[in-house]
Design an enzyme around this catalytic site. Structure first.
Site, PDB file in Angstrom:
ATOM      1  CD  GLU A 148      93.764 112.769  55.415  1.00 47.91           C
ATOM      2  OE1 GLU A 148      94.581 112.112  54.685  1.00 47.91           O
ATOM      3  OE2 GLU A 148      93.719 113.382  56.182  1.00 47.91           O
ATOM      4  CB  CYS A 169      93.854 115.954  59.866  1.00 47.70           C
ATOM      5  SG  CYS A 169      94.366 114.054  59.587  1.00 47.70           S
ATOM      6  CG  HIS A 222      93.991 116.284  64.499  1.00 47.91           C
ATOM      7  ND1 HIS A 222      92.793 115.675  63.910  1.00 47.91           N
ATOM      8  CD2 HIS A 222      95.293 115.676  63.881  1.00 47.91           C
ATOM      9  CE1 HIS A 222      93.367 114.625  63.158  1.00 47.91           C
ATOM     10  NE2 HIS A 222      94.689 114.577  63.004  1.00 47.91           N
TER      11      HIS A 222
END
Ligand code: ACO
Length: 448
Positions: A82, A116, A246
């Protein structure tokens, strides 16, 4: 092909880092806010000679070399990121330099972007390709890379930087349980990058936490449903040896695991132990929305799940706590930590993975681990990644210097016609670095 999954992995993070304790002092926040409050130890950042392209070049060449993979054997290359360096030209095309040198230009795949989550999208693309009729027998290669930087303020300590490469193919030691995937995708403005002149995101911190936990609940429920359909019995947390999340910062991982435990309690109180049943009972009737706002419930969950957290989650927290949020690479760096800490004892185990990208996209999926065949076996992956030495060989940079570096990068972002300081004394041999950007915005890299 059977047991499609990850055959090999390597990780790179910048050697330059700032400790969270020093950052607390520098930022003038209360002692413990970043180290205990966010649960973070240290944060890696790119100096002016590194970026997502240099880190990707480093990790890709390292993986190919250390696992003895001929660049001609790669048939698909997918990048998740990203971090925007160019609005059209993909990071993948920069990496083609590695493959063109060997004469291989026949490689599918481009970049995937959604906060993400891009790394997971890239990984799924490779796995799906190997499982499809268009697979040509060669390997897929996935690269997850980001530099996470925030404007001054409470989000700044949740930055980080890294690149991870994963080789995908059949008969993998880290095999996907392909039928077990639960996704939650919806529209939210929790974290986004609308200002194209800045590398920094716009972030609604509180909303992003709630979105993350809501998506987690939703994915877990779907995952459980699919498991039950497949196995003919309900899933509970005891069915997985490890849970990998994550990891924007460790506190959110602690909260997430507690939240899964609460889900199990709500699904069937007998899934949790007796003490936990009493602890959680007062919250059983909270509505969904209220349950995300209740600080008492959050604390109760964490406390009830603590013993399981130590066994099922803690081994995956090393790199994210030491390096920080690596955006697309965060989940896979957490997984790499688990491999590093548990090595061959993981044979026969199930690992549940939770991927989250703001905006928002999320998937829960799982791996089944096997020893594998050299060089694609768990212990060799651990040896190649060499996480301990990489962490040890880092250089602690004072916060003032870190802030100064971010200022230089702000100024450079989207810029042209500059030469970097060429001070790459911190970089280990074999590391790629940025030398200059010319008047046509073309970027040039060299290898140390
Ligand atoms: N000692 C111990 N703990 C402390 C101290 C202290 N001195 N001071 C504060 N804390 C605790 C707080 O109690 C809180 O913990 P809790 O949630 O368990 O109660 C924690 O530290 C954080 O403090 P807050 O004041 O709640 O939050 P803050 O203003 O520092 O912001 C946030 C934290 C929202 C995470 C911010 O860093 C941020 O916006 N980060 C980026 C967004 C993000 O990472 N979102 C996650 C999902 S999306 C993604 O991956 C980008």
């Amino acid at each position: 092909p059977a047991n499609v999954g990850i055959l090999a992995m390597d990780i790179y993070f910048p050697p330059t880092c700032v400790t969270q304790e020093a950052l607390e002092g520098h930022d003038g926040v209360s002692k413990g806010k970043y180290t205990i409050g966010l649960g973070q130890d240290c944060m890696a950042f790119c100096s002016e000679v590194e970026d997502v392209i240099s880190m990707s070049l480093t990790v890709v060449t390292s993986l190919l070399e250390k696992f003895n993979v001929d660049p001609k054997q790669i048939g698909r290359l997918e990048v998740g990121s990203e971090t925007v360096i160019d609005k059209s030209k993909s990071i993948k095309t920069f990496l083609m330099q590695v493959f063109e040198a060997s004469g291989n230009i026949d490689i599918e795949g481009v970049d995937s972007t959604n906060a993400c989550y891009g790394g997971t999208a890239a990984l799924f693309n490779c796995v799906n390709w190997v499982e499809s009729s268009s697979w040509d027998g060669r390997y897929g290669l996935v690269v997850c890379t980001d530099t996470a930087v925030y404007a001054e303020g409470p989000a700044r300590p949740t930055g980080g930087a890294a690149a991870i490469a994963m080789l995908v193919g059949p008969d993998a030691p880290i095999a996907f349980e392909s039928k077990l995937r639960g996704s939650h995708m919806s529209h939210a403005y929790d974290f986004y990058k609308p200002n194209l002149a800045s590398e920094y995101p716009v972030v609604d911190g509180k909303l992003s936490q709630t979105c993350y936990l809501m998506a987690l609940d939703s994915c877990y429920q779907l995952y459980c449903k699919k498991f039950e359909k497949l196995e003919g019995r309900p899933f509970s947390m005891s069915d997985s040896d490890y849970f990998v999340f994550h990891s924007p910062y460790n506190k959110l991982v602690q909260k997430s695991f507690g939240r899964l435990y609460f889900n199990d309690f709500l699904r069937n109180p007998s899934f949790v132990d007796e003490v936990a049943r009493d602890t959680l009972a007062p919250y059983a009737s909270l509505s969904g929305d209220d349950s995300y706002q209740s600080r008492d419930l959050e604390k109760a969950n964490q406390q009830a799940a603590k013993h399981l957290y130590d066994a099922k989650v803690q081994p995956s927290t090393l790199i994210p706590k030491q390096v920080g949020n690596m955006y697309t690479a965060s989940l896979y760096a957490a997984f790499a930590s688990l491999l590093h800490n548990k090595n061959s004892s993981l044979v026969g185990k199930r690992v549940v993975m939770f991927s989250y990208g703001s905006g928002l996209t999320a998937t829960m999926f799982s791996f089944h681990l096997q020893e594998g065949q050299h060089p694609f076996n768990l212990s060799n992956i651990v040896t190649v990644m060499n996480v301990s030495d990489k962490l040890k060989q880092r250089v602690e940079i004072p916060p003032e210097k870190f802030v100064e570096t971010l200022k230089i990068m702000e100024h450079r972002y989207g810029g042209k016609d500059f030469v970097t300081s060429k001070d790459c004394s911190y970089l280990p041999p074999g590391t790629f670095y940025l030398t200059n950007v010319d008047s046509m915005y073309r970027r040039f890299y060299a290898k140390k």
